[in-house]
Design an enzyme around this catalytic site. Structure first.
Site, PDB file in Angstrom:
ATOM      1  N   GLY A 192       0.840  -1.190   0.000  1.00  0.00           N
ATOM      2  CA  GLY A 192       0.000   0.000   0.000  1.00  0.00           C
ATOM      3  C   GLY A 192       0.872   1.235   0.000  1.00  0.00           C
ATOM      4  O   GLY A 192       2.035   1.204   0.419  1.00  0.00           O
ATOM      5  N   GLN A 201       2.826   9.843   1.561  1.00  0.00           N
ATOM      6  CA  GLN A 201       4.109   9.144   1.569  1.00  0.00           C
ATOM      7  C   GLN A 201       4.989   9.526   0.388  1.00  0.00           C
ATOM      8  O   GLN A 201       6.167   9.173   0.363  1.00  0.00           O
ATOM      9  CB  GLN A 201       3.892   7.628   1.596  1.00  0.00           C
ATOM     10  CG  GLN A 201       3.321   7.149   2.914  1.00  0.00           C
ATOM     11  CD  GLN A 201       3.164   5.656   2.913  1.00  0.00           C
ATOM     12  OE1 GLN A 201       2.191   5.130   2.378  1.00  0.00           O
ATOM     13  NE2 GLN A 201       4.147   4.970   3.488  1.00  0.00           N
ATOM     14  N   CYS A 209       5.742  -0.189   7.530  1.00  0.00           N
ATOM     15  CA  CYS A 209       5.374   0.986   6.736  1.00  0.00           C
ATOM     16  C   CYS A 209       6.579   1.408   5.901  1.00  0.00           C
ATOM     17  O   CYS A 209       7.704   1.446   6.415  1.00  0.00           O
ATOM     18  CB  CYS A 209       4.940   2.118   7.665  1.00  0.00           C
ATOM     19  SG  CYS A 209       4.435   3.614   6.811  1.00  0.00           S
ATOM     20  N   LEU A 210       6.324   1.744   4.643  1.00  0.00           N
ATOM     21  CA  LEU A 210       7.417   2.168   3.765  1.00  0.00           C
ATOM     22  C   LEU A 210       8.094   3.442   4.253  1.00  0.00           C
ATOM     23  O   LEU A 210       9.247   3.695   3.912  1.00  0.00           O
ATOM     24  CB  LEU A 210       6.897   2.359   2.331  1.00  0.00           C
ATOM     25  CG  LEU A 210       6.409   1.091   1.638  1.00  0.00           C
ATOM     26  CD1 LEU A 210       5.802   1.439   0.278  1.00  0.00           C
ATOM     27  CD2 LEU A 210       7.520   0.075   1.499  1.00  0.00           C
ATOM     28  N   HIS A 236      -4.701   0.862   7.088  1.00  0.00           N
ATOM     29  CA  HIS A 236      -3.381   1.480   7.286  1.00  0.00           C
ATOM     30  C   HIS A 236      -3.236   2.692   6.359  1.00  0.00           C
ATOM     31  O   HIS A 236      -2.798   3.764   6.791  1.00  0.00           O
ATOM     32  CB  HIS A 236      -2.295   0.437   7.017  1.00  0.00           C
ATOM     33  CG  HIS A 236      -0.899   0.945   7.172  1.00  0.00           C
ATOM     34  ND1 HIS A 236      -0.095   0.589   8.231  1.00  0.00           N
ATOM     35  CD2 HIS A 236      -0.144   1.768   6.396  1.00  0.00           C
ATOM     36  CE1 HIS A 236       1.090   1.190   8.096  1.00  0.00           C
ATOM     37  NE2 HIS A 236       1.079   1.901   6.988  1.00  0.00           N
ATOM     38  N   GLU A 237      -3.616   2.519   5.091  1.00  0.00           N
ATOM     39  CA  GLU A 237      -3.485   3.619   4.127  1.00  0.00           C
ATOM     40  C   GLU A 237      -4.476   4.747   4.418  1.00  0.00           C
ATOM     41  O   GLU A 237      -4.121   5.924   4.312  1.00  0.00           O
ATOM     42  CB  GLU A 237      -3.637   3.109   2.696  1.00  0.00           C
ATOM     43  CG  GLU A 237      -2.608   2.078   2.278  1.00  0.00           C
ATOM     44  CD  GLU A 237      -1.169   2.430   2.630  1.00  0.00           C
ATOM     45  OE1 GLU A 237      -0.786   3.617   2.543  1.00  0.00           O
ATOM     46  OE2 GLU A 237      -0.413   1.517   2.994  1.00  0.00           O
ATOM     47  N   HIS A 272      -3.132   6.972   7.025  1.00  0.00           N
ATOM     48  CA  HIS A 272      -2.159   7.938   6.482  1.00  0.00           C
ATOM     49  C   HIS A 272      -2.850   9.201   5.989  1.00  0.00           C
ATOM     50  O   HIS A 272      -2.325  10.308   6.147  1.00  0.00           O
ATOM     51  CB  HIS A 272      -1.381   7.331   5.304  1.00  0.00           C
ATOM     52  CG  HIS A 272      -0.140   6.602   5.685  1.00  0.00           C
ATOM     53  ND1 HIS A 272       0.925   7.195   6.318  1.00  0.00           N
ATOM     54  CD2 HIS A 272       0.218   5.307   5.492  1.00  0.00           C
ATOM     55  CE1 HIS A 272       1.881   6.304   6.508  1.00  0.00           C
ATOM     56  NE2 HIS A 272       1.483   5.149   6.015  1.00  0.00           N
TER      57      HIS A 272
END
Length: 156
Positions: A46, A51, A89-90, A131-132, A135
């Site tokens: 994701g 991000q 997480c990225l 999760h996204e 963000h």
């Protein structure tokens, strides 16, 4: 399509409530394509617009278990069950923790053409979507971690 640079914590854009999208045009389509390419390049499941430094309510998800998903102005409208599972997480490379989230969700969102849709998801797919969406509201998974996990298997 282009691979964008992923923003790392503590960049302030990661903790800002994003603006809704109101223009569904070729620029948005190109951004969504770039987001998928960036996510795949980083081996993620994701990616949310903040991000890559953009404060708009846009996210992409592809768990490889379900069809790849574009989420524009997404909103969870119903949730049920509970599940604790591992997340990363990225924007936090190498950091993993256990997070409790609803197991099942129903959400509404728009596609790249501005058409609203509803979707039901459960398990890992629901977790990735939530999760996204977090963000997009400036909420980081680190705010929800119950326990951090060392990727080598030792608990912290």
């Amino acid at each position: 399509m282009a691979i964008r640079e992923i923003v790392m914590h503590p960049n302030e854009v990661l903790e800002v409530k994003c603006k809704p999208v109101d223009t569904f045009d070729k620029e948005l389509h190109a951004l969504l394509d770039d987001m998928f390419e960036t996510m795949y390049d980083a081996e993620g499941v994701g990616l949310a617009a903040p991000q890559i430094g953009i404060d708009q309510q846009i996210a992409v998800v592809d768990t490889r278990e379900e069809e790849a998903l574009e989420l524009i102005n997404p909103e969870v409208i119903k949730s049920s069950g509970k599940e604790v599972d591992l997340e990363g997480c990225l924007s936090f490379p190498g950091l993993f923790g256990e997070v409790e989230r609803p197991f099942r969700i129903t959400l509404k969102a728009h596609n790249r053409f501005g058409k609203e849709f509803k979707l039901k998801a459960e398990g890992f797919f629901a977790r990735a979507i939530q999760h996204e969406i977090d963000h997009l509201h400036g909420v980081l998974f680190t705010e929800k971690v119950i326990r951090y996990i060392d990727p080598e298997g030792a608990e912290e």
